[in-house]
Design a protein around this motif. Sequence first.
Motif, mmCIF file in Angstrom:
data_model
loop_
_atom_site.group_PDB
_atom_site.id
_atom_site.type_symbol
_atom_site.label_atom_id
_atom_site.label_comp_id
_atom_site.label_asym_id
_atom_site.label_seq_id
_atom_site.Cartn_x
_atom_site.Cartn_y
_atom_site.Cartn_z
ATOM 1 N N ARG A 94 0.827 -1.219 0.000
ATOM 2 C CA ARG A 94 0.000 0.000 0.000
ATOM 3 C C ARG A 94 0.856 1.262 0.000
ATOM 4 N N VAL A 97 2.209 1.846 -3.611
ATOM 5 C CA VAL A 97 1.189 2.349 -4.539
ATOM 6 C C VAL A 97 0.828 3.791 -4.194
ATOM 7 N N ALA A 102 4.333 1.112 -9.261
ATOM 8 C CA ALA A 102 3.651 -0.122 -9.603
ATOM 9 C C ALA A 102 4.286 -1.248 -8.778
ATOM 10 N N VAL A 119 -4.070 -3.619 -4.500
ATOM 11 C CA VAL A 119 -3.333 -3.092 -5.644
ATOM 12 C C VAL A 119 -4.102 -3.383 -6.929
#
Length: 479
Positions: A94, A97, A102, A119
């Motif tokens: 988390r 992202v 990526a 994700v």
Amino acid sequence: MTDPRTADANAIDARVFPSTARRGSQCGQLKLGDLRATELTEQFGSPLYVVDEDAARARAREIREALQAEAARIGTAATVYYASKAFLCVEVARWMVDEGLAIDVASGGELAVALAAGVDPAVIGFHGNNKSVAEIERAVSVGVGTIIIDSEIETGRIAAAARAAGRRQRVRLRVNSGVHASTHDFLATSHEDQKFGQPLSEAPRLVAAILAEDSLEFVGLHCHIGSQIFATDGFRESARRLLGVYPALAELAGAPIPELNLGGGFGIAYTSAQAEEAPDVAVIARELADIVAETSAEVGVPIPKLAFEPGRSVIGQSGITLYTVGTTKSVRLAGSDAAADPADLGASERLYVSVDGGMSDNARPALYGADYQVRIANRVSEAAPALVRVVGKHCESGDIVVQRDFLPGDVQPGDTLAVAATGAYCWSLASNYNYVPRPAVVAVRSGEARLIVRGQTEDELVAQSVTGDETTLQNGATK
């Protein structure tokens, strides 16, 4: 270079430890995220992995911004994947992202964690030299953005899975550029005689086979030359060789090849000595961008979109491991003997410091001869520095946590030790050798600590054993 015998053995080197690490002004305890090391071990146990969330996020952001800014400078874009094999859990996925990265996964398990973190599958890349059919089918069905083809066999498997799912799957082809990274042999991944990828000379033939599959969308080549690399020469030469085949691939495809993934492998400083040589990500980004632009012009292809996969350089220095000293003992060295290790700086004795973990929570010294930096975390001391080797509790002479460093000579049982830069490839490679439970992982931020990976207990390890009370079927399975 500073002689460690005359340096402050209490000093916390900001180039090695997480950015928020410091000594408390009153008691001299090591603090991370405004929390004392002993507070953490009292609450969560020892050994303990600790990750500084702010440091991890800041480093992820720094690397992404540097690579994307340099890509923009030469007129293209860049995607930065977090190489999750370095360290992955739901929380870390988390964070990455959130910071615009990526996610790169290399197994069905890593994919499962990324998906559990919420994700978007479209920003996931799936690696691996032996992806099972089931893993491929799951990756395709959930919508993984890009699958990296590692062998010729995988082309048909991914194409079949994509047809069955009614999808057109984006794929890259992993190739070996033949550039030998300046790193440990086990970390160099682009020489010819190893398990990953295909020879660069085979790229046209293999890409032609990919292009023949209607269910596949070929987006470019991928190459990863190795890990823990300090020199930038290898990255630049690899990029040049890869782009050298793009004109031939464009002719096969009938259009320019849109992307180029240059992998990761940027090194970090594990010790103060290494900090003087560790690469600057801004320099790497600039030099890579320049060679991509120059080579693209030379071979007559448009500058492709770029992709990178840093892992260690994102999370490595954001983590430390805390241990508790159990025993110490002094061992005489060879002294002037020619066989003496010059790195021991002529010391006549070495103090062995045994801690409550070891190769089960950090396998890198045993695997790669890796070295680390250690500090007493629960206090400061005015005692003269002593040559130490921090060792674990396992039944192996190679069970070494820190090969050599200098600590205050009064290090003693009960002290808390902090080993720096353990955020990458420590928890990921951890084992239960000698039935030692794997430690917990705690994230710290602004005076708060929270558990992000539960530690194991001895009861949980014992419960994995199958007892005679279980019914055994004829084929050996149990129910």
